[in-house]
Design an enzyme around this catalytic site. Structure first.
Site, PDB file in Angstrom:
ATOM      1  N   GLU A  94       0.838  -1.203   0.000  1.00  0.00           N
ATOM      2  CA  GLU A  94       0.000   0.000   0.000  1.00  0.00           C
ATOM      3  C   GLU A  94       0.874   1.255   0.000  1.00  0.00           C
ATOM      4  O   GLU A  94       0.532   2.262  -0.612  1.00  0.00           O
ATOM      5  CB  GLU A  94      -0.919   0.025   1.231  1.00  0.00           C
ATOM      6  CG  GLU A  94      -1.978  -1.057   1.225  1.00  0.00           C
ATOM      7  CD  GLU A  94      -2.817  -1.054   2.483  1.00  0.00           C
ATOM      8  OE1 GLU A  94      -4.044  -0.910   2.373  1.00  0.00           O
ATOM      9  OE2 GLU A  94      -2.235  -1.180   3.588  1.00  0.00           O
ATOM     10  N   LYS A 137     -11.709   3.361   0.998  1.00  0.00           N
ATOM     11  CA  LYS A 137     -10.807   2.568   0.164  1.00  0.00           C
ATOM     12  C   LYS A 137     -11.682   1.626  -0.664  1.00  0.00           C
ATOM     13  O   LYS A 137     -12.201   0.650  -0.148  1.00  0.00           O
ATOM     14  CB  LYS A 137      -9.900   1.695   1.051  1.00  0.00           C
ATOM     15  CG  LYS A 137      -8.643   2.318   1.542  1.00  0.00           C
ATOM     16  CD  LYS A 137      -7.840   1.223   2.270  1.00  0.00           C
ATOM     17  CE  LYS A 137      -6.545   1.764   2.812  1.00  0.00           C
ATOM     18  NZ  LYS A 137      -5.783   0.715   3.510  1.00  0.00           N
TER      19      LYS A 137
END
Length: 195
Positions: A89, A167
């Site tokens: 990430e 997200k």
């Protein structure tokens, strides 16, 4: 005539003595004046009620005080950022979607039709963009907090802000639209807090 309102305490149930099990939830009775009070009495009760709701029922009741108030609305702002706990990430990044509500009195701007009597949406948009595309944070909670506190610090006219950070692409086994966080911050609670 007074009405009784029962409020369930749901945050952190206390442990029973000599036990590892949480006790049953406790309830708190609150006496509330009837609805036919005059406006003067209602205003007085409203401030007393506000104090109760913040202490006993927490942010949920305080949020209800914002319903129906003027606000600026920004929806579906999308940016590429590098937030998250996992290394991929932080290196590859991913898309984040952000919604913002900023509560402020818009009546003067409505009368004058002047940008100087309000806050420009694009200024709030830039704050969101700077935070989401800025330094990596581990938690969405931190991203949302930075957006909220920067907005409150920059614009004194804004009394409260709600930030939702989502997200849409999360590595979970299942079908989802998004995972995320939503926070509400009030100007009065932000003294001494930095973005």
């Amino acid at each position: 005539m007074l009405t009784t309102l029962w409020v369930r305490q749901i945050a952190h149930l206390p442990k029973c003595a000599n036990s590892r099990v949480a006790c049953a939830p406790s309830f708190l009775a609150v006496t509330q004046p009837p609805l036919q009070f005059s406006l003067v009495h209602r205003a007085s009760f409203s401030s007393q009620h506000s104090q109760f709701t913040r202490s006993a029922a927490g942010p949920l009741m305080a949020e209800r005080e914002l319903i129906g108030k003027d606000k600026l609305v920004l929806r579906g702002l999308q940016f590429h950022g590098f937030h998250g706990v996992k290394q991929e990430e932080k290196t590859l990044g991913q898309k984040f979607a952000v919604d913002v509500d900023a509560w402020m009195d818009l009546s003067i701007a409505g009368e004058t039709d002047s940008i100087y009597d309000t806050v420009s949406y694009t200024d709030i948009y830039r704050i969101v963009k700077d935070v989401v595309e800025g330094p990596s944070q581990n938690l969405l909670e931190s991203v949302a907090h930075r957006i909220a506190s920067a907005t409150l610090l920059k614009f004194s006219q804004i009394s409260a802000v709600r930030v939702e950070v989502k997200k849409p692409h999360v590595a979970v086994q299942g079908i989802i639209d998004y995972l995320g966080v939503e926070i509400v911050r009030y100007r009065k609670d932000m003294a001494g807090i930095s973005p």
